[in-house]
Write a protein that holds these residues in place. Sequence first.
Motif, PDB file in Angstrom:
ATOM      1  N   LEU A 188      19.301   3.596 -37.681  1.00  0.00           N
ATOM      2  CA  LEU A 188      19.465   4.858 -36.972  1.00  0.00           C
ATOM      3  C   LEU A 188      19.970   4.673 -35.546  1.00  0.00           C
ATOM      4  N   VAL A 230      16.987   6.793 -31.422  1.00  0.00           N
ATOM      5  CA  VAL A 230      15.570   6.834 -31.786  1.00  0.00           C
ATOM      6  C   VAL A 230      14.740   6.857 -30.510  1.00  0.00           C
ATOM      7  N   ILE A 232       8.638   3.405 -38.447  1.00  0.00           N
ATOM      8  CA  ILE A 232       9.728   3.497 -37.477  1.00  0.00           C
ATOM      9  C   ILE A 232       9.633   2.258 -36.594  1.00  0.00           C
ATOM     10  N   PRO A 286      11.507   1.063 -33.512  1.00  0.00           N
ATOM     11  CA  PRO A 286      12.516   1.324 -32.484  1.00  0.00           C
ATOM     12  C   PRO A 286      13.020   0.030 -31.857  1.00  0.00           C
ATOM     13  N   SER A 328      18.454   2.314 -30.639  1.00  0.00           N
ATOM     14  CA  SER A 328      18.604   2.517 -32.081  1.00  0.00           C
ATOM     15  C   SER A 328      17.268   2.184 -32.752  1.00  0.00           C
ATOM     16  N   GLY A 329      17.247   2.113 -34.066  1.00  0.00           N
ATOM     17  CA  GLY A 329      15.999   1.794 -34.743  1.00  0.00           C
ATOM     18  C   GLY A 329      16.183   1.651 -36.235  1.00  0.00           C
ATOM     19  N   SER A 354      14.107   2.729 -39.782  1.00  0.00           N
ATOM     20  CA  SER A 354      13.031   3.562 -40.301  1.00  0.00           C
ATOM     21  C   SER A 354      13.147   3.635 -41.812  1.00  0.00           C
ATOM     22  N   LYS A 402      11.826  12.333 -42.609  1.00  0.00           N
ATOM     23  CA  LYS A 402      12.582  12.436 -41.354  1.00  0.00           C
ATOM     24  C   LYS A 402      12.574  13.854 -40.790  1.00  0.00           C
ATOM     25  N   LYS A 427      10.192  12.441 -33.582  1.00  0.00           N
ATOM     26  CA  LYS A 427      10.802  11.219 -33.060  1.00  0.00           C
ATOM     27  C   LYS A 427      12.191  10.972 -33.645  1.00  0.00           C
ATOM     28  N   LEU A 428      12.435  11.529 -34.830  1.00  0.00           N
ATOM     29  CA  LEU A 428      13.697  11.261 -35.522  1.00  0.00           C
ATOM     30  C   LEU A 428      14.645  12.452 -35.538  1.00  0.00           C
ATOM     31  N   ALA A 468      17.970  11.542 -34.366  1.00  0.00           N
ATOM     32  CA  ALA A 468      18.486  10.286 -34.916  1.00  0.00           C
ATOM     33  C   ALA A 468      19.611  10.532 -35.917  1.00  0.00           C
TER      34      ALA A 468
END
Length: 406
Positions: free
Chosen positions: A181, A184, A208, A210, A215-216, A218, A235, A244-245, A248
Amino acid sequence: MEDFLTVLGGGPVGCYTAIQALKLGVHVKVFEEHRSPGGPEHCTGHVSVNGLNRIGLSIPDSIIQQRVSGYRFYSPSGQSLTFKFKQPQTLIIDRRRFDKWLAETVIKMGGEYLPHTRVTKIEYASHRKWKISYRDEKGLRREELSPITIDAEGFPPNLLHRSGILNQSRLGFIYGFQAWLKNVENGGEGVVEVYLTRRFSPGFYGWIAPLSDGSGKSGLGSIFPNVKSMFNEFKTHHPTASDKLRKAEISRFQSHLIPLTGPIKKTCYRGLTVVGDAASQVKQTTGGGLITGLNAARLAGEAAAQALIKGDPNATSHYESRFQKLYGADFKFMGFLRRILNMFSDDALNRAFKAISSSSMEFKLNDDIDLDHQMKLIFEALKNPSRVRKAFSLIAILASTWIRGV
């Protein structure tokens, strides 16, 4: 021509097996079906610093994507428990770069790394050797005989199944999905988040991870195969993860199978040794198999080299006994923990989180904890009398929430 060690699979476990054998002066051929190392990328690349140190791997900084400072566990309703280190004890690594680095090490040490070479069949031939049937990079059918062979093909172990060595239908697994992602939140904090919820990830959990660049990674695991749609639900609708997403963007994704029944009992067959995910050497609690697989690779590479030097394929059986001594009790314990976790409903988990939060229990993690041997981790923690009291309090809380209705 001199005898050589054949390694089926050029991922990290296969390459590290080859590296160990090369150190002892054995010629090695690594067969990798993909065009280049590092694909497909199945796991998050979450590894412990202590685990890498014990194996003897010093990873270049260019491979490290995040130094993890702690973990935050979320209940289905969004309550959280945070565990923090004084110093980062785990890393998120770039699996593509990591795999490429190990493959390049094999080549630098004089081993043969054969990309785009697909092994189609393995079978025990006469004169104590294994016949390896494969298609080379030009698509031509070829065969070779090898006295010692390492199967590091990953999961599912299709070669073992086709050869009749292992009944693949008896191997338990869950379906996994991971997305890479952009944008993030909380990447700079360095805390990996774990989401326990039957609604979005029945039989496992969501996560998740991060990264420091914003980026991240998940994903989630599930006993059901529709993991892509389940991740989209996670998501967009999970009470905490969705916040949090929400910004993203998915740059790529990968679905895969995660073996969760613990290691297969027999891993040595007359000079054929099974390691890593192919042997289901994956922690049932977390689904992580990189450190356990690399440890297995270290043992398998040493045993294979000694077997070639002695001219005795049966000498590889030392690997099986050494791995059992190193991890046998841990895998039994982790299997027990996984069964316990799977018994809790979302309501029971919510009550447990609420009770623990209101109990004023403090959770501090030492910087020398052993995250790869979870049974040892718990027993070491219980040597402190105050921790014993906390443990019994925690067990009482979990038991009461389960009794009141799983």
